[in-house]
Design a protein around this motif. Sequence first.
Motif, PDB file in Angstrom:
ATOM      1  N   ALA A   1       0.858  -1.188   0.000  1.00  0.00           N
ATOM      2  CA  ALA A   1       0.000   0.000   0.000  1.00  0.00           C
ATOM      3  C   ALA A   1       0.890   1.231   0.000  1.00  0.00           C
ATOM      4  O   ALA A   1       1.883   1.291   0.731  1.00  0.00           O
ATOM      5  CB  ALA A   1      -0.908   0.011   1.226  1.00  0.00           C
TER       6      ALA A   1
ATOM      7  N   LEU B   1      -7.986   2.692  -0.984  1.00  0.00           N
ATOM      8  CA  LEU B   1      -8.499   2.539   0.378  1.00  0.00           C
ATOM      9  C   LEU B   1      -9.922   3.070   0.523  1.00  0.00           C
ATOM     10  O   LEU B   1     -10.232   4.196   0.123  1.00  0.00           O
ATOM     11  CB  LEU B   1      -7.572   3.253   1.368  1.00  0.00           C
TER      12      LEU B   1
ATOM     13  N   PHE C   1     -10.289  -2.209   0.866  1.00  0.00           N
ATOM     14  CA  PHE C   1      -9.967  -1.478  -0.353  1.00  0.00           C
ATOM     15  C   PHE C   1     -11.046  -1.716  -1.408  1.00  0.00           C
ATOM     16  O   PHE C   1     -11.524  -2.841  -1.572  1.00  0.00           O
ATOM     17  CB  PHE C   1      -8.618  -1.925  -0.914  1.00  0.00           C
TER      18      PHE C   1
END
Length: 276
Positions: A91, A168, A191
């Motif tokens: 991420a 997200l 997500f």
Amino acid sequence: ALAPNRIAVGQGKISSILGTAGSKVELTKVLAAGYAIPQAVNVHPGYNSIAYSDNVAVLVLEKPLVNATSANVGAKIIKKPSTTTNAAYTAVGWGATSNDGASYPNQLQQTTLAVGSKSVCSEIWAPYTNLTNSLCLAPIKSSSNVCSGDGLLVKVATDQSVGLAGILNLVATEDDVPAVKCTEEGAVDFFTTFSNYVAWLTQITPLKESDFVSTASFSYDSADIGDDEQSSSESESDSDSASEESSLDDVDSESSDASRSFKLAAPLVAIASAAF
């Protein structure tokens, strides 16, 4: 969602567009620094801020950015991201580095997340049971998790191109949806997966599926979870003094999943969270 004139898209240090007081973004500096104001913000028609559904939007720029010669905007969507428990993703983002949302980084951040089990994730957020456009992941270390303002879920392909898996939607715990603290014990991250919106993207942009969907192959290793780290399948975490901070790692030139360079193309279409 924000109006287009409230959004600036570009690459560079945030200090270059702040006013003398250092707290507010100045439009004249934004334009002078080569940032662009989106021509349009297309929020998905199914977006619901209460239900956290279809949390995705498209920013359309009128022309290429002039200050982002190496921005990672050439990355393409992964058509079938892995949903296998413990599969590792990276991420990346510019989100809050403190749970109170008062601190933000000056450098792009990254952290490793592992896919959580369907049963555990559904216990935390019940709608996940029936969702096909969402992916639940847990931080490898509770002290290094995504937070408000973060960003993209990515994976490097076998040909070294970067694939986009999702953006997200929310961080949640069994007791709080959304979570009060991003590094709270048992927190998991949901997500919105891009692959479910391919047809919609072709409808609202001049792009063809081949323009933005990757044809590369992706290999998913299991996340390296240690004794003091959080397991995505059991949602256990080490919650000590780090619970007050959400500190991702700086992205450096050696990182595998987040530091890749791509060329810009016009018109530039960027995918973002509808909630901004």
